[in-house]
Design an enzyme around this catalytic site. Structure first.
Site, PDB file in Angstrom:
ATOM      1  N   LYS A  47     -14.106   4.875   6.162  1.00 14.36           N
ATOM      2  CA  LYS A  47     -14.421   5.924   5.187  1.00 14.36           C
ATOM      3  C   LYS A  47     -15.928   6.026   4.961  1.00 14.36           C
ATOM      4  CE  LYS A  47     -13.068   5.386   0.851  1.00 14.36           C
ATOM      5  NZ  LYS A  47     -14.130   5.624  -0.154  1.00 14.36           N
ATOM      6  N   HIS A  84       0.847  -1.184   0.000  1.00 11.79           N
ATOM      7  CA  HIS A  84       0.000   0.000   0.000  1.00 11.79           C
ATOM      8  C   HIS A  84       0.886   1.239   0.000  1.00 11.79           C
ATOM      9  CE1 HIS A  84      -3.025  -2.848   0.549  1.00 11.79           C
ATOM     10  NE2 HIS A  84      -3.907  -2.118   1.197  1.00 11.79           N
TER      11      HIS A  84
END
Length: 864
Positions: A527, A136
């Protein structure tokens, strides 16, 4: 600040200052100092923020870049000094007193022994820790910068070791040379990384740290179990660490990860581990100079050598000549030669599997023990055995990840019988590569296939059907559902129930002793729901899955997809483990280690050892009845309170992000669009070309908010939640009791407090104003004020991080200097958002912006 740390920071800072004068004259250093004093004055309320902005705006863009570079390099040096102080502190703790160090393996063994008595052996037998490295894109430093910092680190360590006068002078000269080189090195990547660059970057952590640290950790556990016997008997500590990797295997939304990349990633890993095993085996062999008269070999060892002389006379002749009457040494040197042949793919001499190598090592070990040389049998040789058991010939278990929708599309094409698309061919090629890896390195090297955005059991069945379509070339697969959204987390038990009806899943359960793995996504749920509600939804899911596994006689491993940042499930690992739902750990913990977290936790041997010990300690303690009973009682008592907090927090969070034009406003007030130009990873920032929040990956979402000093993903909504149950602070008693009694609630508030401490309201307001939506600015800042006020009230702290002295010191030390970079970034961002027609000026502004982004990331020690 402790004096040794102050000394190191001053030394490195002074050398950097001298380097700035050499490079740009006294005027450059004076400008850096002017800004430093201005931001410190602003923090104290002595200098208006407008004066700081005016100072920065008055410089040429070239000077602004130089100042930004100076602060960024300073952060790298400060981070290094703090790492050295951590190591110094760990050493001091290790020698102080007779009591085990808090958070250590020894402390956990002592506590579990006291709590469970004869069940200690059972707890250790079932222990597993599986860190999985991912690519990532959250490591903002380029590799050249990392290696330059490492050289400076080595020199600082040598200086602190107390060399003689002449050596001291030479080390200081070399330090100045390396700091000057770091200053002159481009701090951000000029070329985009590809997936194999990411594989090679991660290999540095294995080569320099992990391979050597793992046997030390096992030895620590073995000593804790039996202090007197370790090194003179067969080990009581079994290898419980299993490293995994997504680097080169995670293709979800990354078109650059192909079947060829996956194959090459495994070969790179194998090359590194085989080189390490060959060197270690040869070293242990060279040192094992026991004579056959003092230590007669066993019949099994004699027979093994005789077979080697028959099969490979030319390979063993030189060994026998150089080591006469040293049969134990002979077999180890022969084993080292065979490991080298395995790496070179010399099939005639190579080992067919790690098990063959282990058989030779154990032949030597058992022979030594039978001859009375128990210290030789269970000393360095045992550490080599542990390394082979842990890493095999593949180093880390490579895991594949792909989006559920693509499997569904591929199956439709295959069932239709027509020509296959490029994506479907790529999916099938990936499965063929998994089969090849298994044939070459064994099933353990690559058998986990993670399905992101799993919505139903059919998503799991689809992967098994795709694999079955390959016929005899089908790989062995454990297909793992990844539940990411709030709805998917809630639906997880239903999906698992459906999986039990899939014949391929039934077969794997039979073959593995009814072991099953499930992955939980922290990033997308946060999120979507906000940090507070996501935390509680994940807790509920763990609780439900644990109960489901118990009903179905399943040994369940939960795989936690945590990020490094607080907005993506980050924070101290040990505390996070102790806050898990009771029964969900059960001696097993698997977690992603992402981006900058890899080098922060595994970049130095002593820090890596401390991190793994802390996780081990927490896993053992979290699995005891006493800890689980206390957590269960607290959860039962305070869950109604938490539900009210969650509902209000989620409503506040959703209200904000669902506001018309929010996505455009967010992109305008933050460097979201520009972050992609940092080239910090091979993966695109979005899964699709759409510009909404839904397809925006969680990493740039968090990274961009971090840069604005708002840190919104780490706390937004919590204040509204706390206000809803306390009458806006009128009655805090229930919340305070929950904070004291319930580990999950304490971790939630502590993480929010940490996130708030790294934010800055004044600077955040300047970023938010760029969006020209005063109502959104007011909403965000009001929630910030509410959250800060109520978090402090519930925790009983007068200031943020009051009870965490080390972290508080680090944050307070950095904040003014981060402010300096934020002002520089604001100058660039303000101009770019206003529009710049001159292309050359726009390029310079973008360079200043990206340089400041890199510097803020270094200063906050956090990206996404």
């Amino acid at each position: 600040m402790p004096e040794p740390l102050r000394r190191d920071v001053r030394l490195l800072g002074a050398m950097l200052g001298d380097g700035l004068v050499e490079y740009g004259g006294q005027e450059l250093l004076d400008d850096v100092e002017r800004l430093r004093h201005a931001v410190i004055g602003a923090r104290r309320g002595e200098v208006p923020g407008a004066d700081v902005a005016a100072l920065v705006d008055g410089w040429s863009l070239e000077r602004a870049e130089q100042v930004a570079r100076a602060f960024t390099v300073y952060f790298h040096l400060t981070n290094l000094a703090e790492e050295h102080h951590r190591i110094r502190t760990l050493r001091e703790r290790d020698v102080a007193g007779d009591e085990p160090v808090a958070g250590s393996v020894a402390a956990a063994v002592e506590a579990v022994r006291a709590a469970t008595g004869d069940r200690l052996a059972e707890a250790v037998e079932g222990l597993e820790f599986r860190p999985v490295f991912t690519a990532h894109p959250t490591e903002a430093r380029r590799r050249a910068v990392v290696t330059a910092i490492q050289r400076i680190s080595d020199l600082l360590a040598a200086l602190n070791a107390g060399p003689g006068a002449s050596e001291h002078e030479e080390i200081e000269r070399r330090l100045r040379e390396e700091i000057d080189l770091l200053w002159r090195t481009a701090l951000r990547r000029q070329a985009q990384m590809d997936p194999l660059d990411e594989v090679r970057t991660a290999m540095a952590a294995f080569d320099e740290t992990i391979f050597r640290v793992v046997p030390q950790i096992y030895r620590t556990l073995d000593r804790a179990l039996d202090p007197e016997g370790t090194g003179t008997r067969p080990p009581q500590a079994r290898p419980y660490l299993r490293f995994g990797s997504w680097i080169g295997g995670d293709r979800d939304g990354n078109p650059f990860v192909t079947a060829t990349v996956t194959r090459d990633a495994v070969l790179i890993q194998a090359d590194h581990v085989l080189r390490a095993l060959e060197a270690t085996c040869a070293r242990v062999g060279r040192e094992l100079t026991v004579h056959d008269e003092t230590t007669p070999p066993s019949d099994a060892l004699r027979e093994t050598l005789a077979a080697a002389r028959t099969a490979h006379p030319e390979s063993i002749a030189e060994i026998l000549k150089r080591s006469p009457h040293e049969p134990h040494r002979q077999l180890l040197m022969y084993a080292a030669k065979r490991i080298g042949a395995t790496r070179d793919r010399n099939a005639d001499l190579a080992y067919g599997s790690p098990e063959e190598l282990l058989a030779d090592l154990r032949t030597v070990q058992e022979s030594l023990a039978a001859a009375g040389a128990v210290r030789q049998a269970y000393g360095r040789l045992q550490q080599l055995v542990w390394q082979v058991e842990t890493f095999g010939f593949h180093l880390a278990e490579l895991e594949i990840r792909q989006h559920s929708e693509l499997h569904e599309q591929a199956l439709k094409e295959i069932r239709a019988g027509g020509p296959l698309s490029e994506m479907t061919e790529e999916i099938l090629d990936t499965l063929r590569v998994v089969a090849w890896i298994q044939q070459r390195f064994g099933v353990r090297a690559c058998h986990r296939y993670i399905v992101s955005f799993t919505r139903s059991a059919e998503d799991i069945a689809n992967v098994h059907e795709l694999a079955a379509s390959l016929g005899d070339n089908a790989p062995v697969l454990d297909v793992i559902p990844l539940f990411e959204t709030g709805e998917d987390l809630e639906n997880a038990p239903h999906v698992l129930e459906g999986m039990l009806a899939i014949p391929a899943v039934q077969k794997r359960l039979e073959d593995t002793g009814r072991r099953l793995e499930v992955m939980l996504g922290y990033s997308d749920s946060a999120k979507q729901l906000g940090p507070t509600s996501a935390t509680l939804r994940l807790y509920d899911t763990q609780e439900a899955l644990t109960a489901w596994a118990a009903r179905n006689d399943i040994t369940l491993t939960l795989f936690h997809g945590r990020g490094g940042s607080l907005g993506r499930g980050g924070g101290p690992a040990g505390r996070a483990i102790l806050a898990q739902a009771p029964g969900s750990v059960a001696g097993r913990f698997k977690v992603t280690e992402q981006g900058e977290v890899i080098f922060a936790r595994y970049g130095h041997p002593q820090i890596a050892r401390r991190h793994v010990e802390q996780v081990t300690n927490a896993v053992l303690l979290a699995s005891t009845d006493a800890v689980q009973d206390r957590a269960r009682a607290a959860a039962d008592r305070f869950r109604p309170l938490a539900d009210k907090i969650s509902d209000a927090a989620r409503a506040a969070f959703r209200s904000l992000i669902e506001t018309d034009g929010f996505a455009e406003w967010f992109a305008r007030v933050s460097p979201l669009a520009e972050i992609a130009d940092l080239r910090i990873g091979s993966r695109p920032a979005r899964r699709k070309a759409a510009r909404g929040l839904e397809d925006l990956r969680a990493i740039p979402w968090v990274f961009a908010w971090t840069q604005t000093r708002v840190n919104l993903p780490g706390w937004y909504g919590l204040g509204s939640g706390l206000a809803a149950v306390s009458g806006d602070g009128a009655d805090l008693s229930g919340l305070q009791e929950a904070y004291e009694s319930w580990p999950l609630f304490a971790a939630l508030l502590d993480n929010a407090e940490m996130s708030l401490a790294k934010s800055d309201r004044t600077i955040a307001a300047r970023y938010l104003e760029l969006g020209d939506r005063p109502e959104l600015t007011e909403t965000v800042l009001a929630e910030y004020d509410r959250t800060r006020r109520l978090v402090l009230a519930v925790t009983g702290h007068e200031r943020l991080l009051e009870n965490r002295k080390v972290l508080s010191r680090a944050v307070e030390l950095r904040n003014p200097y981060v402010d300096a970079l934020s002002h520089l970034q604001l100058r660039a961002l303000t101009a770019l958002r206003a529009g710049v027609e001159d292309e050359a000026e726009r390029d310079r502004l973008e360079e200043l912006l990206l340089l400041s982004v890199n510097g803020v990331a270094a200063g906050l020690q956090n990206t996404g």
